[in-house]
Design a protein around this motif. Structure first.
Motif, PDB file in Angstrom:
ATOM      1  N   THR A  46       0.806  -1.220   0.000  1.00 28.38           N
ATOM      2  CA  THR A  46       0.000   0.000   0.000  1.00 28.38           C
ATOM      3  C   THR A  46       0.843   1.275   0.000  1.00 28.38           C
ATOM      4  OG1 THR A  46      -0.130  -0.163   2.415  1.00 28.38           O
ATOM      5  CG2 THR A  46      -1.955  -1.112   1.139  1.00 28.38           C
ATOM      6  N   ASP A  47       2.152   1.143   0.101  1.00 22.32           N
ATOM      7  CA  ASP A  47       3.018   2.326   0.116  1.00 22.32           C
ATOM      8  C   ASP A  47       2.848   3.147  -1.153  1.00 22.32           C
ATOM      9  OD1 ASP A  47       3.989   1.480   2.528  1.00 22.32           O
ATOM     10  OD2 ASP A  47       5.980   0.902   1.790  1.00 22.32           O
ATOM     11  N   GLN A  48       2.860   4.460  -1.006  1.00 21.96           N
ATOM     12  CA  GLN A  48       2.867   5.360  -2.145  1.00 21.96           C
ATOM     13  C   GLN A  48       4.318   5.640  -2.535  1.00 21.96           C
ATOM     14  OE1 GLN A  48       0.317   6.726  -3.972  1.00 21.96           O
ATOM     15  NE2 GLN A  48      -1.194   5.509  -2.809  1.00 21.96           N
ATOM     16  N   GLU A 107       4.722  12.375  -9.458  1.00 26.37           N
ATOM     17  CA  GLU A 107       3.524  11.673  -9.019  1.00 26.37           C
ATOM     18  C   GLU A 107       3.909  10.542  -8.070  1.00 26.37           C
ATOM     19  OE1 GLU A 107       1.419   9.794 -12.222  1.00 26.37           O
ATOM     20  OE2 GLU A 107       3.206   8.841 -13.044  1.00 26.37           O
ATOM     21  N   SER A 108       2.912   9.967  -7.414  1.00 25.08           N
ATOM     22  CA  SER A 108       3.108   8.819  -6.541  1.00 25.08           C
ATOM     23  C   SER A 108       2.191   7.690  -6.987  1.00 25.08           C
ATOM     24  CB  SER A 108       2.816   9.177  -5.081  1.00 25.08           C
ATOM     25  OG  SER A 108       3.756  10.111  -4.588  1.00 25.08           O
ATOM     26  N   VAL A 109       2.707   6.475  -6.935  1.00 24.31           N
ATOM     27  CA  VAL A 109       1.982   5.285  -7.388  1.00 24.31           C
ATOM     28  C   VAL A 109       2.119   4.218  -6.313  1.00 24.31           C
ATOM     29  CG1 VAL A 109       1.794   3.532  -9.201  1.00 24.31           C
ATOM     30  CG2 VAL A 109       2.485   5.868  -9.786  1.00 24.31           C
ATOM     31  N   THR A 110       1.063   3.445  -6.071  1.00 24.74           N
ATOM     32  CA  THR A 110       1.168   2.395  -5.060  1.00 24.74           C
ATOM     33  C   THR A 110       2.202   1.358  -5.486  1.00 24.74           C
ATOM     34  OG1 THR A 110      -0.547   0.970  -5.990  1.00 24.74           O
ATOM     35  CG2 THR A 110      -1.252   2.653  -4.407  1.00 24.74           C
ATOM     36  N   LEU A 111       2.872   0.818  -4.493  1.00 28.44           N
ATOM     37  CA  LEU A 111       3.860  -0.221  -4.760  1.00 28.44           C
ATOM     38  C   LEU A 111       3.208  -1.418  -5.441  1.00 28.44           C
ATOM     39  CD1 LEU A 111       6.766  -1.173  -2.432  1.00 28.44           C
ATOM     40  CD2 LEU A 111       5.479  -2.974  -3.568  1.00 28.44           C
ATOM     41  N   ASP A 112       1.988  -1.746  -5.057  1.00 27.10           N
ATOM     42  CA  ASP A 112       1.268  -2.867  -5.655  1.00 27.10           C
ATOM     43  C   ASP A 112       1.079  -2.657  -7.154  1.00 27.10           C
ATOM     44  OD1 ASP A 112      -0.137  -5.367  -5.484  1.00 27.10           O
ATOM     45  OD2 ASP A 112      -2.008  -4.249  -5.645  1.00 27.10           O
ATOM     46  N   HIS A 155       2.745  -4.983 -10.183  1.00 31.09           N
ATOM     47  CA  HIS A 155       1.950  -5.593 -11.254  1.00 31.09           C
ATOM     48  C   HIS A 155       2.451  -5.130 -12.619  1.00 31.09           C
ATOM     49  CE1 HIS A 155      -0.878  -6.932  -8.186  1.00 31.09           C
ATOM     50  NE2 HIS A 155      -1.564  -7.559  -9.127  1.00 31.09           N
ATOM     51  N   GLY A 156       2.702  -3.833 -12.758  1.00 31.35           N
ATOM     52  CA  GLY A 156       3.158  -3.317 -14.040  1.00 31.35           C
ATOM     53  C   GLY A 156       4.488  -3.895 -14.463  1.00 31.35           C
ATOM     54  N   MET A 157       5.396  -4.077 -13.519  1.00 37.13           N
ATOM     55  CA  MET A 157       6.709  -4.636 -13.833  1.00 37.13           C
ATOM     56  C   MET A 157       6.598  -6.074 -14.319  1.00 37.13           C
ATOM     57  SD  MET A 157      10.084  -5.100 -11.404  1.00 37.13           S
ATOM     58  CE  MET A 157       9.318  -6.360 -10.361  1.00 37.13           C
ATOM     59  N   LYS A 211      -0.023 -15.696  -9.143  1.00 38.05           N
ATOM     60  CA  LYS A 211      -1.329 -15.037  -9.221  1.00 38.05           C
ATOM     61  C   LYS A 211      -1.240 -13.740 -10.016  1.00 38.05           C
ATOM     62  CE  LYS A 211      -3.049 -16.902  -4.826  1.00 38.05           C
ATOM     63  NZ  LYS A 211      -3.536 -16.567  -3.456  1.00 38.05           N
ATOM     64  N   ILE A 212      -0.049 -13.150 -10.030  1.00 47.59           N
ATOM     65  CA  ILE A 212       0.186 -11.941 -10.824  1.00 47.59           C
ATOM     66  C   ILE A 212       0.641 -12.306 -12.233  1.00 47.59           C
ATOM     67  CG2 ILE A 212       1.579  -9.842 -11.045  1.00 47.59           C
ATOM     68  CD1 ILE A 212       1.730  -9.718  -8.016  1.00 47.59           C
ATOM     69  N   THR A 213       1.635 -13.187 -12.341  1.00 47.58           N
ATOM     70  CA  THR A 213       2.209 -13.479 -13.662  1.00 47.58           C
ATOM     71  C   THR A 213       1.244 -14.233 -14.573  1.00 47.58           C
ATOM     72  OG1 THR A 213       3.246 -15.526 -12.850  1.00 47.58           O
ATOM     73  CG2 THR A 213       4.544 -13.508 -12.723  1.00 47.58           C
ATOM     74  N   SER A 214       0.151 -14.776 -14.031  1.00 44.96           N
ATOM     75  CA  SER A 214      -0.829 -15.479 -14.864  1.00 44.96           C
ATOM     76  C   SER A 214      -1.967 -14.571 -15.327  1.00 44.96           C
ATOM     77  CB  SER A 214      -1.415 -16.669 -14.099  1.00 44.96           C
ATOM     78  OG  SER A 214      -2.090 -16.244 -12.933  1.00 44.96           O
TER      79      SER A 214
END
Length: 399
Positions: free
Chosen positions: A83-85, A106-111, A115-117, A201-204
């Motif tokens: 949840t970190d910004q 800007e700030s983006v959540t670590l989550d 996911h984007g990476m 769960k992310i990579t799929s």
């Protein structure tokens, strides 16, 4: 299938063979336009088939697997949270590639960055994560190299967290780039999924929506649409590295062959044999996406149709029994091998002579190992232990 039964060996006798890729010949894997490939069995920690897999070479965005591992380690340790910004720097914004279209300030959540990476291989997200988790990109890269060393990945070398090619002021390719052998990539991926199986769960995820900017990003792993068994893992491309990819898959309802086991024990296994297998299929240096995908498909299809699960040990059945002193020698675990249907398997028992020289025979005493191999390499080694017999018990494998 050939199964050679060796007689019991007493004492510390060592095979001259060493663990290495088995490298069976697979005629239908297209190797003309790639630099390296590998088929790795995670369950047995065994490279079944390889080409140039021990040679360090460019890995492009597969580098992000190490970035992911360090971020996951920090999440586990509680030093960062999903949840970190995360503040976005001009350095993160400047990274090549479409990515998440991050903007400095800007700030983006670590989550979201994570996911984007992993899903759309966002280079800006990888750099932003490295700066946040490491304090700076260079500090994080030092951590990447230190972690590679601690994991025994001798071929690994990182100069950035995302895998982009490094250029000098004249726009010439620098000699210092992210490099690793395909064998070490597989070992890193295995460590990552062993410690953090939830990562799949992310990579799929086939499509991921980054709602903050209205982006609908498609997973770069095209094999997710071709195989239900595939659950990730990471693609990559640069001019320096070519088209690269490592694919994670769980193959189910595979053919089980009890023939070799029955040659040893004269009976089928008592324990249930798992007919599934966790594998990695991987390619480095493909000339284009089509060639990369075709090579990976050939590896997976070979594993599904041309290979068999061979149970080789069962902890319920002894490999040696001494009825006069009421004990048996059993493997410590149930093991199976995932090999081509025409593979050769031999075995030797390596028994510590202590059980012959003392009358003190204790339950669960380590007394050696059983080694399974072919004429080129060792498949696996299984520890052996003492199991005391109940009086008047009839046991398979009596001496």
């Amino acid at each position: 299938m050939t199964f050679k039964i060796k007689k019991l060996l007493i004492g510390a006798i060592a095979l001259t063979l060493t663990a290495q890729p088995i490298a069976f010949s697979v005629d239908d894997i297209p190797v003309q336009n790639i630099h390296a490939y590998a088929l790795y069995d995670r369950d047995a920690d065994l490279f079944i088939d390889t080409m140039n897999a021990s040679t360090p070479m460019g890995i492009a965005s597969i580098s992000k697997l190490m970035t992911a591992k360090l971020v996951m380690d920090d999440l586990k340790n509680g030093t960062i949270a999903l949840t970190d910004q995360v503040p976005i720097s001009s350095n993160a914004q400047s990274q090549d590639g479409d990515g998440m279209r991050l903007r400095a300030g800007e700030s983006v959540t670590l989550d979201d960055l994570f996911h984007g990476m992993l899903i759309c291989s966002s280079n800006d997200a990888a750099v932003a994560l490295s700066e946040y988790a490491g304090g700076s990109e260079s500090t994080f890269v030092n951590r990447m190299n230190s972690e590679a060393k601690s994991l025994g990945l001798a071929s690994a070398h990182f100069v950035n967290p995302c895998g982009l090619t490094e250029y000098d002021e004249n726009h010439d390719t620098k000699p210092d780039q992210n490099n690793m052998s395909l064998m070490d990539i597989n070992r890193l991926a295995d460590q990552l999924l062993t410690n953090y199986p939830e990562l799949t769960k992310i990579t799929s995820i086939e499509h991921w929506q980054y709602e903050a900017k209205g982006l609908d990003k498609k997973n770069t792993n095209q094999l997710l649409w071709l195989y239900d068994e595939v659950d990730g893992l990471k693609t990559g491309y640069t001019v320096y590295a070519g088209y690269c990819q490592i694919v994670s898959a769980t193959l189910c309802e595979l053919q089980v062959d009890n023939g070799p086991f029955q040659s040893i024990y004269g009976a089928a296994p008592l324990s249930t044999v798992d007919d599934s297998r966790h594998i990695f299929a991987s390619v480095l240096g493909a000339i284009n996406k089509t060639n990369r995908n075709n090579t990976l498909k050939a590896i997976i299809n070979h594993a599904k149709s041309d290979m068999r699960v061979y149970p080789i040990t069962d902890s319920q059945i002894p490999l040696y029994t001494d009825t006069s002193r009421n004990f048996s020698i059993v493997p410590t675990e149930n093991i199976s091998l995932f090999l081509p249907k025409d593979a050769e398997i031999s075995f030797q028992l390596m028994i510590d002579p202590i059980w012959q020289t003392t009358s003190l025979i204790a339950e669960n005493t380590n007394v050696g190992k059983v080694i399974f191999y072919n004429d080129q390499a060792v498949y696996t080694e299984v520890p052996l232990t003492i199991r005391m017999l109940a009086p008047d018990t009839a046991v398979l494998g009596d001496d």
